[in-house]
Design a protein around this motif. Sequence first.
Motif, PDB file in Angstrom:
ATOM      1  N   ARG A 166      25.738  50.885  41.177  1.00 54.20           N
ATOM      2  CA  ARG A 166      26.777  50.252  42.503  1.00 54.20           C
ATOM      3  C   ARG A 166      27.324  49.061  41.842  1.00 54.20           C
ATOM      4  O   ARG A 166      27.822  47.974  42.747  1.00 54.20           O
ATOM      5  CB  ARG A 166      26.261  50.299  43.606  1.00 54.20           C
ATOM      6  CG  ARG A 166      26.738  52.133  44.459  1.00 54.20           C
ATOM      7  CD  ARG A 166      26.065  51.958  45.686  1.00 54.20           C
ATOM      8  NE  ARG A 166      27.493  51.441  46.360  1.00 54.20           N
ATOM      9  CZ  ARG A 166      27.718  51.326  48.053  1.00 54.20           C
ATOM     10  NH1 ARG A 166      26.571  50.794  47.964  1.00 54.20           N
ATOM     11  NH2 ARG A 166      28.859  51.388  48.071  1.00 54.20           N
ATOM     12  N   THR A 167      26.080  48.089  41.276  1.00 54.54           N
ATOM     13  CA  THR A 167      26.090  47.373  40.809  1.00 54.54           C
ATOM     14  C   THR A 167      27.592  46.281  40.951  1.00 54.54           C
ATOM     15  O   THR A 167      27.874  47.835  39.375  1.00 54.54           O
ATOM     16  CB  THR A 167      24.769  46.717  40.088  1.00 54.54           C
ATOM     17  OG1 THR A 167      24.265  46.856  40.400  1.00 54.54           O
ATOM     18  CG2 THR A 167      25.534  45.078  39.971  1.00 54.54           C
ATOM     19  N   CYS A 168      28.418  45.235  40.750  1.00 58.03           N
ATOM     20  CA  CYS A 168      29.700  45.175  40.806  1.00 58.03           C
ATOM     21  C   CYS A 168      29.913  43.422  40.029  1.00 58.03           C
ATOM     22  O   CYS A 168      28.951  43.031  40.468  1.00 58.03           O
ATOM     23  CB  CYS A 168      30.997  45.452  41.804  1.00 58.03           C
ATOM     24  SG  CYS A 168      30.884  46.929  42.381  1.00 58.03           S
ATOM     25  N   ILE A 169      31.034  43.247  39.189  1.00 58.31           N
ATOM     26  CA  ILE A 169      30.891  41.864  39.558  1.00 58.31           C
ATOM     27  C   ILE A 169      32.612  41.712  39.618  1.00 58.31           C
ATOM     28  O   ILE A 169      33.692  42.683  39.111  1.00 58.31           O
ATOM     29  CB  ILE A 169      31.089  41.989  37.063  1.00 58.31           C
ATOM     30  CG1 ILE A 169      29.979  42.218  36.539  1.00 58.31           C
ATOM     31  CG2 ILE A 169      32.034  40.229  37.227  1.00 58.31           C
ATOM     32  CD1 ILE A 169      29.926  42.063  35.432  1.00 58.31           C
ATOM     33  N   VAL A 170      32.216  40.867  40.374  1.00 58.79           N
ATOM     34  CA  VAL A 170      33.813  40.204  41.493  1.00 58.79           C
ATOM     35  C   VAL A 170      34.131  39.649  40.623  1.00 58.79           C
ATOM     36  O   VAL A 170      33.527  38.512  40.477  1.00 58.79           O
ATOM     37  CB  VAL A 170      33.760  40.380  42.437  1.00 58.79           C
ATOM     38  CG1 VAL A 170      34.830  40.318  43.493  1.00 58.79           C
ATOM     39  CG2 VAL A 170      32.890  41.302  43.495  1.00 58.79           C
ATOM     40  N   ILE A 171      36.081  39.224  39.879  1.00 63.02           N
ATOM     41  CA  ILE A 171      36.521  38.381  38.900  1.00 63.02           C
ATOM     42  C   ILE A 171      36.888  37.662  40.005  1.00 63.02           C
ATOM     43  O   ILE A 171      38.139  37.625  40.834  1.00 63.02           O
ATOM     44  CB  ILE A 171      37.068  39.006  38.227  1.00 63.02           C
ATOM     45  CG1 ILE A 171      36.178  40.551  37.196  1.00 63.02           C
ATOM     46  CG2 ILE A 171      37.441  38.159  37.185  1.00 63.02           C
ATOM     47  CD1 ILE A 171      35.205  39.300  36.672  1.00 63.02           C
ATOM     48  N   ILE A 172      36.688  36.141  40.050  1.00 67.73           N
ATOM     49  CA  ILE A 172      37.142  35.404  41.283  1.00 67.73           C
ATOM     50  C   ILE A 172      37.457  34.254  40.349  1.00 67.73           C
ATOM     51  O   ILE A 172      37.637  33.294  39.493  1.00 67.73           O
ATOM     52  CB  ILE A 172      36.164  34.848  42.332  1.00 67.73           C
ATOM     53  CG1 ILE A 172      35.256  36.086  42.652  1.00 67.73           C
ATOM     54  CG2 ILE A 172      36.666  33.895  43.618  1.00 67.73           C
ATOM     55  CD1 ILE A 172      34.300  35.640  43.479  1.00 67.73           C
ATOM     56  N   GLU A 173      39.024  34.143  40.955  1.00 62.85           N
ATOM     57  CA  GLU A 173      39.683  32.709  40.431  1.00 62.85           C
ATOM     58  C   GLU A 173      38.960  31.756  41.423  1.00 62.85           C
ATOM     59  O   GLU A 173      39.060  31.359  42.754  1.00 62.85           O
ATOM     60  CB  GLU A 173      41.174  32.798  40.752  1.00 62.85           C
ATOM     61  CG  GLU A 173      41.354  32.118  40.055  1.00 62.85           C
ATOM     62  CD  GLU A 173      43.380  32.464  40.117  1.00 62.85           C
ATOM     63  OE1 GLU A 173      43.590  32.743  38.853  1.00 62.85           O
ATOM     64  OE2 GLU A 173      44.064  32.669  41.390  1.00 62.85           O
ATOM     65  N   VAL A 174      38.475  30.292  40.769  1.00 64.85           N
ATOM     66  CA  VAL A 174      37.838  29.756  41.462  1.00 64.85           C
ATOM     67  C   VAL A 174      38.794  28.014  40.675  1.00 64.85           C
ATOM     68  O   VAL A 174      39.238  27.658  39.992  1.00 64.85           O
ATOM     69  CB  VAL A 174      36.814  28.878  41.258  1.00 64.85           C
ATOM     70  CG1 VAL A 174      36.557  27.912  41.656  1.00 64.85           C
ATOM     71  CG2 VAL A 174      35.702  30.269  41.358  1.00 64.85           C
ATOM     72  N   PRO A 175      39.272  27.798  41.712  1.00 61.21           N
ATOM     73  CA  PRO A 175      40.869  26.390  41.921  1.00 61.21           C
ATOM     74  C   PRO A 175      39.542  25.176  41.169  1.00 61.21           C
ATOM     75  O   PRO A 175      38.055  24.856  41.720  1.00 61.21           O
ATOM     76  CB  PRO A 175      41.126  26.051  42.877  1.00 61.21           C
ATOM     77  CG  PRO A 175      40.592  27.205  44.039  1.00 61.21           C
ATOM     78  CD  PRO A 175      39.620  27.874  42.759  1.00 61.21           C
ATOM     79  N   THR A 176      39.987  24.513  40.740  1.00 58.37           N
ATOM     80  CA  THR A 176      39.443  23.038  40.178  1.00 58.37           C
ATOM     81  C   THR A 176      40.448  22.186  40.167  1.00 58.37           C
ATOM     82  O   THR A 176      40.549  22.178  38.965  1.00 58.37           O
ATOM     83  CB  THR A 176      37.921  22.909  38.760  1.00 58.37           C
ATOM     84  OG1 THR A 176      39.144  23.586  38.105  1.00 58.37           O
ATOM     85  CG2 THR A 176      37.325  24.003  39.324  1.00 58.37           C
TER      86      THR A 176
END
Length: 179
Positions: free
Chosen positions: A88-98
Amino acid sequence: MGALVKTDNAAKMEQVAAVQQFLTFTLGSEMFAVGTLSVKEIIEYGQLTEVPMMPGFIRGVINLRGAVVPVLDLSVRFGRGATQVTRRTCIVIIEVPTGDEKHDIGVLVDAVSEVLEIPASEIEPPPAFGAKIRTDFIQGMGKVDGRFVILLDVGKVLSVDEIASLAAVSTQGALAAAG
């Protein structure tokens, strides 16, 4: 009568605007959430390339359609042990603003749960533990079915500048220890 209807509609519109959507996921026994607007996609764990001399919370990188995306172990980042990989392990791709740029970062989580709509009235401010304990990465505490869901501030948890500086410090420390 007409004014009364407008008032009801206005109230409903405010209520809809105040409801936010969050992607919930688990780390250990705790449930966390991030705003769905920052989530780009969720992928199955796999094909991770470990990069030597990185801080412990940087698990490695993945090839996401030709782009190199770093993957962080959020559990290690929070001072817990490393995430045990399960089916069930997943990788959540998150957009991080910098600043003016946005960076994609993968976050390793135990399992993704669901998307919840949490009204603003059900979100409490982060707890105050005093000046020595960091809570700036907590956006709030969402109340869902009698439990709290920790709402993360993606910009603070996954600050690219902080990650870059930690990586540099770790690399310098490893070089100094070797030399």
